[in-house]
Design a protein around this motif. Sequence first.
Motif, PDB file in Angstrom:
ATOM      1  N   VAL A 189       8.861  31.767  -6.616  1.00  0.00           N
ATOM      2  CA  VAL A 189       9.684  32.389  -5.573  1.00  0.00           C
ATOM      3  C   VAL A 189       8.915  32.462  -4.259  1.00  0.00           C
ATOM      4  CG1 VAL A 189      10.945  34.467  -4.907  1.00  0.00           C
ATOM      5  CG2 VAL A 189      10.950  33.723  -7.298  1.00  0.00           C
ATOM      6  N   GLY A 190       9.507  31.900  -3.203  1.00  0.00           N
ATOM      7  CA  GLY A 190       8.902  31.959  -1.883  1.00  0.00           C
ATOM      8  C   GLY A 190       7.710  31.056  -1.703  1.00  0.00           C
ATOM      9  N   PHE A 191       7.475  30.103  -2.638  1.00  0.00           N
ATOM     10  CA  PHE A 191       6.279  29.263  -2.598  1.00  0.00           C
ATOM     11  C   PHE A 191       6.572  27.857  -2.098  1.00  0.00           C
ATOM     12  CE2 PHE A 191       3.772  32.532  -3.975  1.00  0.00           C
ATOM     13  CZ  PHE A 191       2.504  32.169  -4.383  1.00  0.00           C
ATOM     14  N   GLN A 192       7.421  27.768  -1.065  1.00  0.00           N
ATOM     15  CA  GLN A 192       7.617  26.479  -0.423  1.00  0.00           C
ATOM     16  C   GLN A 192       6.275  26.003   0.136  1.00  0.00           C
ATOM     17  OE1 GLN A 192       8.991  29.359   0.609  1.00  0.00           O
ATOM     18  NE2 GLN A 192      11.183  29.266   0.254  1.00  0.00           N
ATOM     19  N   THR A 193       6.029  24.714   0.054  1.00  0.00           N
ATOM     20  CA  THR A 193       4.708  24.242   0.464  1.00  0.00           C
ATOM     21  C   THR A 193       4.719  22.786   0.886  1.00  0.00           C
ATOM     22  OG1 THR A 193       2.414  23.949  -0.262  1.00  0.00           O
ATOM     23  CG2 THR A 193       4.121  23.659  -1.930  1.00  0.00           C
ATOM     24  N   LYS A 194       3.772  22.436   1.761  1.00  0.00           N
ATOM     25  CA  LYS A 194       3.552  21.039   2.122  1.00  0.00           C
ATOM     26  C   LYS A 194       2.132  20.611   1.771  1.00  0.00           C
ATOM     27  CE  LYS A 194       2.826  19.944   6.387  1.00  0.00           C
ATOM     28  NZ  LYS A 194       2.900  19.695   7.858  1.00  0.00           N
ATOM     29  N   LEU A 195       1.503  21.330   0.837  1.00  0.00           N
ATOM     30  CA  LEU A 195       0.213  20.878   0.321  1.00  0.00           C
ATOM     31  C   LEU A 195       0.393  19.539  -0.391  1.00  0.00           C
ATOM     32  CD1 LEU A 195      -1.259  24.148  -1.267  1.00  0.00           C
ATOM     33  CD2 LEU A 195      -1.570  23.279   1.063  1.00  0.00           C
ATOM     34  N   THR A 196      -0.671  18.739  -0.427  1.00  0.00           N
ATOM     35  CA  THR A 196      -0.603  17.506  -1.205  1.00  0.00           C
ATOM     36  C   THR A 196      -0.438  17.868  -2.682  1.00  0.00           C
ATOM     37  OG1 THR A 196      -2.993  17.401  -1.553  1.00  0.00           O
ATOM     38  CG2 THR A 196      -2.116  16.328   0.432  1.00  0.00           C
ATOM     39  N   TRP A 197       0.096  16.968  -3.465  1.00  0.00           N
ATOM     40  CA  TRP A 197       0.358  17.279  -4.870  1.00  0.00           C
ATOM     41  C   TRP A 197      -0.914  17.592  -5.669  1.00  0.00           C
ATOM     42  CZ3 TRP A 197       4.924  13.559  -6.528  1.00  0.00           C
ATOM     43  CH2 TRP A 197       6.075  13.970  -5.853  1.00  0.00           C
ATOM     44  N   PRO A 198      -2.026  16.855  -5.491  1.00  0.00           N
ATOM     45  CA  PRO A 198      -3.253  17.243  -6.209  1.00  0.00           C
ATOM     46  C   PRO A 198      -3.717  18.656  -5.843  1.00  0.00           C
ATOM     47  CG  PRO A 198      -3.440  14.997  -5.398  1.00  0.00           C
ATOM     48  CD  PRO A 198      -2.207  15.573  -4.769  1.00  0.00           C
ATOM     49  N   GLU A 199      -3.597  19.013  -4.561  1.00  0.00           N
ATOM     50  CA  GLU A 199      -4.004  20.347  -4.132  1.00  0.00           C
ATOM     51  C   GLU A 199      -3.083  21.417  -4.717  1.00  0.00           C
ATOM     52  OE1 GLU A 199      -6.991  20.255  -3.264  1.00  0.00           O
ATOM     53  OE2 GLU A 199      -7.009  20.789  -1.133  1.00  0.00           O
ATOM     54  N   GLN A 200      -1.799  21.116  -4.796  1.00  0.00           N
ATOM     55  CA  GLN A 200      -0.880  22.077  -5.411  1.00  0.00           C
ATOM     56  C   GLN A 200      -1.275  22.360  -6.851  1.00  0.00           C
ATOM     57  OE1 GLN A 200       3.421  21.573  -4.834  1.00  0.00           O
ATOM     58  NE2 GLN A 200       2.978  20.152  -3.150  1.00  0.00           N
ATOM     59  N   ARG A 201      -1.528  21.307  -7.616  1.00  0.00           N
ATOM     60  CA  ARG A 201      -1.914  21.512  -9.023  1.00  0.00           C
ATOM     61  C   ARG A 201      -3.188  22.336  -9.126  1.00  0.00           C
ATOM     62  NH1 ARG A 201      -0.520  15.882  -9.081  1.00  0.00           N
ATOM     63  NH2 ARG A 201       1.432  15.504 -10.232  1.00  0.00           N
ATOM     64  N   ARG A 202      -4.163  22.018  -8.305  1.00  0.00           N
ATOM     65  CA  ARG A 202      -5.456  22.707  -8.362  1.00  0.00           C
ATOM     66  C   ARG A 202      -5.322  24.170  -7.983  1.00  0.00           C
ATOM     67  NH1 ARG A 202      -9.378  24.089  -4.732  1.00  0.00           N
ATOM     68  NH2 ARG A 202      -8.329  23.056  -2.976  1.00  0.00           N
ATOM     69  N   ILE A 203      -4.688  24.451  -6.858  1.00  0.00           N
ATOM     70  CA  ILE A 203      -4.651  25.825  -6.341  1.00  0.00           C
ATOM     71  C   ILE A 203      -3.684  26.702  -7.130  1.00  0.00           C
ATOM     72  CG2 ILE A 203      -4.069  27.215  -4.316  1.00  0.00           C
ATOM     73  CD1 ILE A 203      -5.116  24.902  -2.600  1.00  0.00           C
ATOM     74  N   LEU A 204      -2.518  26.183  -7.469  1.00  0.00           N
ATOM     75  CA  LEU A 204      -1.547  27.009  -8.194  1.00  0.00           C
ATOM     76  C   LEU A 204      -2.036  27.360  -9.595  1.00  0.00           C
ATOM     77  CD1 LEU A 204       1.812  25.338  -7.097  1.00  0.00           C
ATOM     78  CD2 LEU A 204       0.755  27.430  -6.213  1.00  0.00           C
ATOM     79  N   ARG A 205      -2.900  26.529 -10.174  1.00  0.00           N
ATOM     80  CA  ARG A 205      -3.445  26.835 -11.498  1.00  0.00           C
ATOM     81  C   ARG A 205      -4.553  27.883 -11.442  1.00  0.00           C
ATOM     82  NH1 ARG A 205      -3.092  20.549 -13.365  1.00  0.00           N
ATOM     83  NH2 ARG A 205      -1.005  20.666 -14.311  1.00  0.00           N
ATOM     84  N   THR A 206      -4.920  28.327 -10.233  1.00  0.00           N
ATOM     85  CA  THR A 206      -5.851  29.460 -10.136  1.00  0.00           C
ATOM     86  C   THR A 206      -5.116  30.787 -10.219  1.00  0.00           C
ATOM     87  OG1 THR A 206      -5.744  29.635  -7.703  1.00  0.00           O
ATOM     88  CG2 THR A 206      -7.349  28.081  -8.621  1.00  0.00           C
TER      89      THR A 206
END
Length: 443
Positions: A279-296
């Motif tokens: 919810v509310g996590f719209q993003t334009k991070l690159t896909w590798p960065e999304q996987r890395r950061i969201l898994r923290t």
Amino acid sequence: MTEPDITIVGGGLAGCEAAWQAAAQGARVRLYEMKPHRFSPAHSSPLLGELVCSNSLRGAGMNNAVGCLKEELRRCQALFMQAADATAVPAGGALAVDREAFALELTRCIEDHPQIELVREEVTEIPTGGIVILASGPLTSEALSREIARLTGSEHLYFYDAIAPIVEADSIDFSIAWKASRYGKGGDDYVNCPLTKEEYLDFVAALRAAEKVPGREFEKVVHFEGCMPIEALAERGDMTLAFGPMKPVGLPDPRTGREPFAVVQLRQDDTHASLFNLVGFQTKLTWPEQRRILRTIPGLAQARFARLGSMHRNTFINAPACLEPTLQFKGRPQLFLAGQITGVEGYVESAACGFLAGIFAARFLQHRPIPLPPATTALGALLTHLATADSQAFQPMNVNYGLFPPLEGRHRKRSDRRLAMAERALADLAPWWQQVTAEDRHE
């Protein structure tokens, strides 16, 4: 079908609703949709009315103007609300739908209607014969965009819209995350992932340092305030997210009985509760960065993503400068515009704009007067905004009670004032809808 009475370009929410309402008024409609021959950057399904940003149609209660707008559409038998109610999934105090089931229902209704002809073909020029409703959406193709730019006589205004990631439910660690709605309202409809202060600040720092997808050189990045990417919010200050999409208020951790420093909420995205969107996590991070950061995020260390976030350009015209209050293009009364391309923002608002355009176009066809919904209704408030906003600084707008005329009489607290506005809106809607549905035809 012989030559249609009304041609509609675009099979999104606005186009489908416009077709449905025009047909209900007796018009023969031809609806053009370019999918599956061509897809926009955000679409992947051949179905009509595809929802891409979220499955949430936002608040259901009357304390929120979008709840009032949905109830108005429901009382007026809008196809959008019939499909939404039929495919709803649990979402606390919001209305959310199973996105695929919703699009399937919308598509079935359009394909089965005897007054509507669906043509799967891209339209690259604005049709010149007969009455036309342009509902090509915020992701209008480049060819048609150039045509619209020539028609308006100026460059398009635009903003960037972002899509939030979706997580597979069985990859969430429920020894850390828990199900609950804020303040216990609406049942256990959301998944909540708690963060300590240290975890939260590390997360914010990671967002700021992360690699982003760059905008194209010729495009100036302008974000719609109601759909800011999380990394853009993080740039505004350490605590911006904690007071925004990550606020912990009303969500005590059952393990401690206390509210965590911050919370990431996930909302059910499908009927079977197998997918949840952030919810509310719209993003334009690159896909590798999304996987890395969201898994923290605690509880998402092993998250599997059914969809990662992305960013796309949304296009809209300067409505106060270009449109009449009836959604007719100034100087070209046979051309109507509908949906997000007019400058309304949001799924519900887009469908509402199509609802009005379909009715207005059919009545124009039949040489009948076009009654505008009262400004005291949510439908009327949207139209008033499009017609009277400052053309020098026009921006997309969600429906909100600030667009409604103020109440007369005694001062009321905010919640009471909003409910009173909703009651007034529904009372004023009834005679307008009765006028729209009257059988008398003026030739």
